[in-house]
Design a protein around this motif. Structure first.
Motif, PDB file in Angstrom:
ATOM      1  N   ALA A 148      -5.543   2.549 -11.213  1.00 32.40           N
ATOM      2  CA  ALA A 148      -4.708   1.481 -11.762  1.00 32.40           C
ATOM      3  C   ALA A 148      -3.234   1.787 -11.576  1.00 32.40           C
ATOM      4  O   ALA A 148      -2.410   0.879 -11.382  1.00 32.40           O
ATOM      5  CB  ALA A 148      -5.019   1.287 -13.249  1.00 32.40           C
ATOM      6  N   ASN A 149      -2.881   3.075 -11.609  1.00 35.53           N
ATOM      7  CA  ASN A 149      -1.483   3.463 -11.403  1.00 35.53           C
ATOM      8  C   ASN A 149      -1.030   3.085  -9.993  1.00 35.53           C
ATOM      9  O   ASN A 149       0.047   2.518  -9.802  1.00 35.53           O
ATOM     10  CB  ASN A 149      -1.332   4.963 -11.631  1.00 35.53           C
ATOM     11  N   GLY A 150      -1.876   3.372  -9.007  1.00 35.88           N
ATOM     12  CA  GLY A 150      -1.545   3.009  -7.633  1.00 35.88           C
ATOM     13  C   GLY A 150      -1.534   1.511  -7.415  1.00 35.88           C
ATOM     14  O   GLY A 150      -0.676   0.977  -6.699  1.00 35.88           O
ATOM     15  N   PHE A 151      -2.491   0.822  -8.031  1.00 39.68           N
ATOM     16  CA  PHE A 151      -2.549  -0.628  -7.892  1.00 39.68           C
ATOM     17  C   PHE A 151      -1.308  -1.272  -8.508  1.00 39.68           C
ATOM     18  O   PHE A 151      -0.710  -2.193  -7.928  1.00 39.68           O
ATOM     19  CB  PHE A 151      -3.814  -1.169  -8.564  1.00 39.68           C
ATOM     20  N   GLY A 152      -0.920  -0.795  -9.690  1.00 41.18           N
ATOM     21  CA  GLY A 152       0.283  -1.323 -10.335  1.00 41.18           C
ATOM     22  C   GLY A 152       1.526  -1.054  -9.520  1.00 41.18           C
ATOM     23  O   GLY A 152       2.411  -1.910  -9.401  1.00 41.18           O
ATOM     24  N   ARG A 153       1.604   0.126  -8.944  1.00 41.37           N
ATOM     25  CA  ARG A 153       2.746   0.477  -8.103  1.00 41.37           C
ATOM     26  C   ARG A 153       2.799  -0.412  -6.867  1.00 41.37           C
ATOM     27  O   ARG A 153       3.871  -0.868  -6.455  1.00 41.37           O
ATOM     28  CB  ARG A 153       2.647   1.952  -7.701  1.00 41.37           C
ATOM     29  N   ALA A 154       1.641  -0.666  -6.265  1.00 40.39           N
ATOM     30  CA  ALA A 154       1.595  -1.491  -5.055  1.00 40.39           C
ATOM     31  C   ALA A 154       1.992  -2.931  -5.351  1.00 40.39           C
ATOM     32  O   ALA A 154       2.753  -3.551  -4.596  1.00 40.39           O
ATOM     33  CB  ALA A 154       0.190  -1.448  -4.460  1.00 40.39           C
ATOM     34  N   ALA A 155       1.474  -3.468  -6.439  1.00 38.73           N
ATOM     35  CA  ALA A 155       1.744  -4.864  -6.760  1.00 38.73           C
ATOM     36  C   ALA A 155       3.173  -5.070  -7.244  1.00 38.73           C
ATOM     37  O   ALA A 155       3.767  -6.131  -7.023  1.00 38.73           O
ATOM     38  CB  ALA A 155       0.761  -5.341  -7.830  1.00 38.73           C
ATOM     39  N   SER A 156       3.749  -4.053  -7.872  1.00 39.10           N
ATOM     40  CA  SER A 156       5.054  -4.233  -8.517  1.00 39.10           C
ATOM     41  C   SER A 156       6.189  -4.420  -7.525  1.00 39.10           C
ATOM     42  O   SER A 156       7.107  -5.220  -7.768  1.00 39.10           O
ATOM     43  CB  SER A 156       5.360  -3.039  -9.429  1.00 39.10           C
ATOM     44  N   ALA A 157       6.155  -3.716  -6.394  1.00 34.60           N
ATOM     45  CA  ALA A 157       7.284  -3.766  -5.459  1.00 34.60           C
ATOM     46  C   ALA A 157       7.486  -5.161  -4.860  1.00 34.60           C
ATOM     47  O   ALA A 157       8.563  -5.750  -5.014  1.00 34.60           O
ATOM     48  CB  ALA A 157       7.119  -2.714  -4.367  1.00 34.60           C
ATOM     49  N   PRO A 158       6.476  -5.728  -4.181  1.00 32.49           N
ATOM     50  CA  PRO A 158       6.693  -7.065  -3.634  1.00 32.49           C
ATOM     51  C   PRO A 158       6.875  -8.136  -4.702  1.00 32.49           C
ATOM     52  O   PRO A 158       7.679  -9.066  -4.541  1.00 32.49           O
ATOM     53  CB  PRO A 158       5.434  -7.318  -2.791  1.00 32.49           C
ATOM     54  N   ALA A 159       6.144  -8.024  -5.824  1.00 37.02           N
ATOM     55  CA  ALA A 159       6.268  -9.023  -6.885  1.00 37.02           C
ATOM     56  C   ALA A 159       7.661  -9.000  -7.498  1.00 37.02           C
ATOM     57  O   ALA A 159       8.292 -10.047  -7.709  1.00 37.02           O
ATOM     58  CB  ALA A 159       5.214  -8.776  -7.969  1.00 37.02           C
ATOM     59  N   ALA A 160       8.172  -7.806  -7.772  1.00 39.10           N
ATOM     60  CA  ALA A 160       9.504  -7.686  -8.345  1.00 39.10           C
ATOM     61  C   ALA A 160      10.566  -8.178  -7.371  1.00 39.10           C
ATOM     62  O   ALA A 160      11.538  -8.832  -7.769  1.00 39.10           O
ATOM     63  CB  ALA A 160       9.777  -6.238  -8.741  1.00 39.10           C
ATOM     64  N   GLN A 161      10.373  -7.877  -6.081  1.00 41.58           N
ATOM     65  CA  GLN A 161      11.352  -8.307  -5.085  1.00 41.58           C
ATOM     66  C   GLN A 161      11.407  -9.836  -5.005  1.00 41.58           C
ATOM     67  O   GLN A 161      12.482 -10.430  -4.908  1.00 41.58           O
ATOM     68  CB  GLN A 161      11.001  -7.729  -3.715  1.00 41.58           C
ATOM     69  N   GLY A 322       0.924   6.271   0.550  1.00 41.69           N
ATOM     70  CA  GLY A 322       0.299   5.362  -0.404  1.00 41.69           C
ATOM     71  C   GLY A 322      -1.150   5.703  -0.677  1.00 41.69           C
ATOM     72  O   GLY A 322      -1.621   5.615  -1.817  1.00 41.69           O
ATOM     73  N   LEU A 323      -1.876   6.109   0.361  1.00 34.79           N
ATOM     74  CA  LEU A 323      -3.296   6.429   0.217  1.00 34.79           C
ATOM     75  C   LEU A 323      -3.533   7.519  -0.810  1.00 34.79           C
ATOM     76  O   LEU A 323      -4.517   7.488  -1.553  1.00 34.79           O
ATOM     77  CB  LEU A 323      -3.857   6.870   1.573  1.00 34.79           C
ATOM     78  N   THR A 324      -2.605   8.469  -0.880  1.00 33.04           N
ATOM     79  CA  THR A 324      -2.811   9.610  -1.779  1.00 33.04           C
ATOM     80  C   THR A 324      -1.875   9.589  -2.984  1.00 33.04           C
ATOM     81  O   THR A 324      -1.749  10.590  -3.684  1.00 33.04           O
ATOM     82  CB  THR A 324      -2.618  10.925  -1.002  1.00 33.04           C
ATOM     83  N   TRP A 325      -1.177   8.440  -3.217  1.00 31.92           N
ATOM     84  CA  TRP A 325      -0.361   8.344  -4.431  1.00 31.92           C
ATOM     85  C   TRP A 325      -1.286   8.383  -5.651  1.00 31.92           C
ATOM     86  O   TRP A 325      -2.129   7.514  -5.840  1.00 31.92           O
ATOM     87  CB  TRP A 325       0.453   7.060  -4.446  1.00 31.92           C
ATOM     88  N   GLY A 326      -1.161   9.416  -6.444  1.00 28.26           N
ATOM     89  CA  GLY A 326      -2.013   9.569  -7.617  1.00 28.26           C
ATOM     90  C   GLY A 326      -3.403  10.080  -7.301  1.00 28.26           C
ATOM     91  O   GLY A 326      -4.227  10.231  -8.203  1.00 28.26           O
ATOM     92  N   ALA A 327      -3.690  10.355  -6.019  1.00 34.95           N
ATOM     93  CA  ALA A 327      -5.043  10.755  -5.651  1.00 34.95           C
ATOM     94  C   ALA A 327      -5.414  12.123  -6.196  1.00 34.95           C
ATOM     95  O   ALA A 327      -6.604  12.427  -6.350  1.00 34.95           O
ATOM     96  CB  ALA A 327      -5.194  10.750  -4.126  1.00 34.95           C
ATOM     97  N   ARG A 328      -4.430  12.951  -6.460  1.00 39.34           N
ATOM     98  CA  ARG A 328      -4.730  14.255  -7.065  1.00 39.34           C
ATOM     99  C   ARG A 328      -5.002  14.118  -8.563  1.00 39.34           C
ATOM    100  O   ARG A 328      -5.612  14.994  -9.175  1.00 39.34           O
ATOM    101  CB  ARG A 328      -3.550  15.215  -6.845  1.00 39.34           C
ATOM    102  N   GLY A 329      -4.515  13.013  -9.147  1.00 43.69           N
ATOM    103  CA  GLY A 329      -4.635  12.825 -10.583  1.00 43.69           C
ATOM    104  C   GLY A 329      -6.045  12.961 -11.135  1.00 43.69           C
ATOM    105  O   GLY A 329      -6.270  13.708 -12.100  1.00 43.69           O
ATOM    106  N   PRO A 330      -7.042  12.246 -10.570  1.00 45.02           N
ATOM    107  CA  PRO A 330      -8.394  12.370 -11.119  1.00 45.02           C
ATOM    108  C   PRO A 330      -8.935  13.784 -11.056  1.00 45.02           C
ATOM    109  O   PRO A 330      -9.571  14.259 -12.004  1.00 45.02           O
ATOM    110  CB  PRO A 330      -9.212  11.423 -10.222  1.00 45.02           C
ATOM    111  N   ALA A 331      -8.687  14.486  -9.937  1.00 42.15           N
ATOM    112  CA  ALA A 331      -9.183  15.852  -9.810  1.00 42.15           C
ATOM    113  C   ALA A 331      -8.504  16.766 -10.825  1.00 42.15           C
ATOM    114  O   ALA A 331      -9.152  17.595 -11.473  1.00 42.15           O
ATOM    115  CB  ALA A 331      -8.951  16.371  -8.392  1.00 42.15           C
ATOM    116  N   ILE A 332      -7.172  16.616 -10.983  1.00 41.04           N
ATOM    117  CA  ILE A 332      -6.437  17.461 -11.923  1.00 41.04           C
ATOM    118  C   ILE A 332      -6.839  17.145 -13.362  1.00 41.04           C
ATOM    119  O   ILE A 332      -7.080  18.042 -14.181  1.00 41.04           O
ATOM    120  CB  ILE A 332      -4.919  17.280 -11.741  1.00 41.04           C
TER     121      ILE A 332
END
Length: 409
Positions: A148-161, A322-332
């Motif tokens: 959800a963190n990555g999804f929110g980050r992805a959606a926020s940039a174009p939407a905010a712009q 982008g593919l690995t933004w937050g990807a370490r989070g679940p493992a950590i």
């Protein structure tokens, strides 16, 4: 003592996890959209990059240092009340930001009020819940939540712009406040008041020892996790906050750059879910190392961009990073739950997460400072690679299990 509650059905568990995902997405979108607002602040107020990054850096510090309090609060109040509190703070912060006309106001509203609100609808609130709902598939559940963190980050940039282009940054903040209220308030109803579902599951599955903060803090694994969180955040935020500014400086159109980086950020969803689920099968360490390596490749692609004709490199950077933004989070995070299970997981995770907030503050402000001094983000991007490498080495050291009970001999 009241008898343990019966865990919810599989369908109910997925419904709760989906609600947590959506709530976390809203909070993440609000916070990550600052990367777009940063350029609007520079244009309107004439602030330097370091000054414009200050609110974001303060937010990361507040997010980190408030984590123990949030973790303890969720253990006491439950998820529903935390979501309601977070909604109120986010709406207040967004509406107030729309009226801001000084740097200190932006720092206070974004860096303190909105950050605390986002924490109330974030990982610290939902990870203990996900761990209880899916005790045997913890990596998968946390990865779905983390995505959800990555999804929110992805959606926020174009939407905010788009909102800023059409309504101005003040109007964009008002629309964001309305959306946050309309989405988050109904979602609060999906969570138990005390969040008791499956409360005893983690300790029962992981063993008969329920860790306390006092015990955990005396283990080397606790401090290794702290260091991993800090290095990972430094590596990520030396790049992420200034990605759009970097692309615009090179010569790319702002809307185009936001679109490319936003599309790349959407890959965080499958990336996070894949690495988190993979960690259940190949181990947390190998999964995290894979994510670190891909992130480093993405930063190297950014270093290679020198002119607005480097479209392929921009896309490669957006996709790999982008593919690995937050990807370490679940493992950590799953590793934290593996090492220190029990009803105090929220508190333990909250203290360890201070490292994440500290690293994010250093990275986001540091990149702006480096640009102001050197006129380039090159040194910041090199620092990102070094931080990722240090984090991967520290996480690899966590493959050794905790030696017995801390304080128990």
């Amino acid at each position: 003592m009241s008898p343990p509650t019966v865990p919810p059905s599989t369908g109910r568990a997925w419904l709760i996890l989906g609600s947590a995902f959506l709530a976390f997405t809203v909070g993440a979108s609000v916070m990550h959209s600052y990367t777009v607002f940063l350029l609007a602040f520079v244009a309107d107020f004439g602030w330097t990059r370091a000054e414009s990054s200050l609110a974001y850096s303060v937010g990361q510090l507040v997010g980190g240092f408030s984590s123990p309090f949030i973790g303890n609060l969720v253990d006491r109040l439950g998820t529903r009340r935390m979501v309601l509190l977070g909604t109120a703070l986010l709406v207040i912060g967004l509406v107030g930001s729309a009226q801001a006309d000084a740097l200190w106001q932006v720092v206070l509203l974004y860096g303190v009020v909105m950050t605390f609100g986002a924490n109330c609808v974030g990982l610290l609130v939902f990870v203990p819940l996900a761990s209880r709902l899916f005790p045997t598939r913890r990596g998968m559940a946390i990865s779905v939540l983390q995505s959800a963190n990555g999804f929110g980050r992805a959606a926020s940039a174009p939407a905010a712009q788009v909102l800023i282009t059409g309504l101005g940054w003040r109007g964009a903040y008002m629309v964001s406040a309305a959306v946050a209220a309309l989405v988050l308030l109904p979602l609060a109803l999906f969570f138990d008041r005390r969040n008791a579902a499956g409360r005893a599951a983690p300790a029962a599955v992981a063993g008969d020892h329920a860790w306390t903060l006092a015990e955990a803090i005396r283990t080397p694994q606790f401090w290794l996790l702290f260091f991993v969180y800090m290095c990972t955040s430094i590596g990520s935020f030396l790049v992420s906050l200034h990605q759009i500014a970097f692309a615009v400086d090179v010569g790319f159109d702002p809307l185009y750059a936001a679109g490319v980086l936003g599309m790349g950020a959407f890959l965080a969803m499958p990336g996070v879910i894949a690495t988190g689920t993979l960690s259940d099968y190949i181990g947390r360490e190998y999964s995290a190392l894979l994510a670190y390596g891909i992130s480093i490749v993405g930063v190297f692609c950014a270093l290679a961009i020198t002119e607005p004709g480097d479209h392929l490199l921009l896309w490669l950077h957006a996709c790999f990073f982008g593919l690995t933004w937050g990807a370490r989070g679940p493992a950590i995070t799953a590793k934290t739950a593996d090492l220190f299970p029990g009803p105090r997981l929220g508190t333990i995770l909250g203290v360890i997460t201070i490292g994440s907030g500290l690293g994010a503050a250093i990275g986001s402000w540091g990149a702006g400072f480096i640009f102001d001094v050197s006129g380039s983000y090159r040194v910041a991007f090199i620092g990102s690679i070094v931080a990722y490498a240090a984090g991967s080495l520290a996480f690899w050291a966590l493959r050794r299990p905790v030696a017995g009970r801390a304080g128990g001999g």
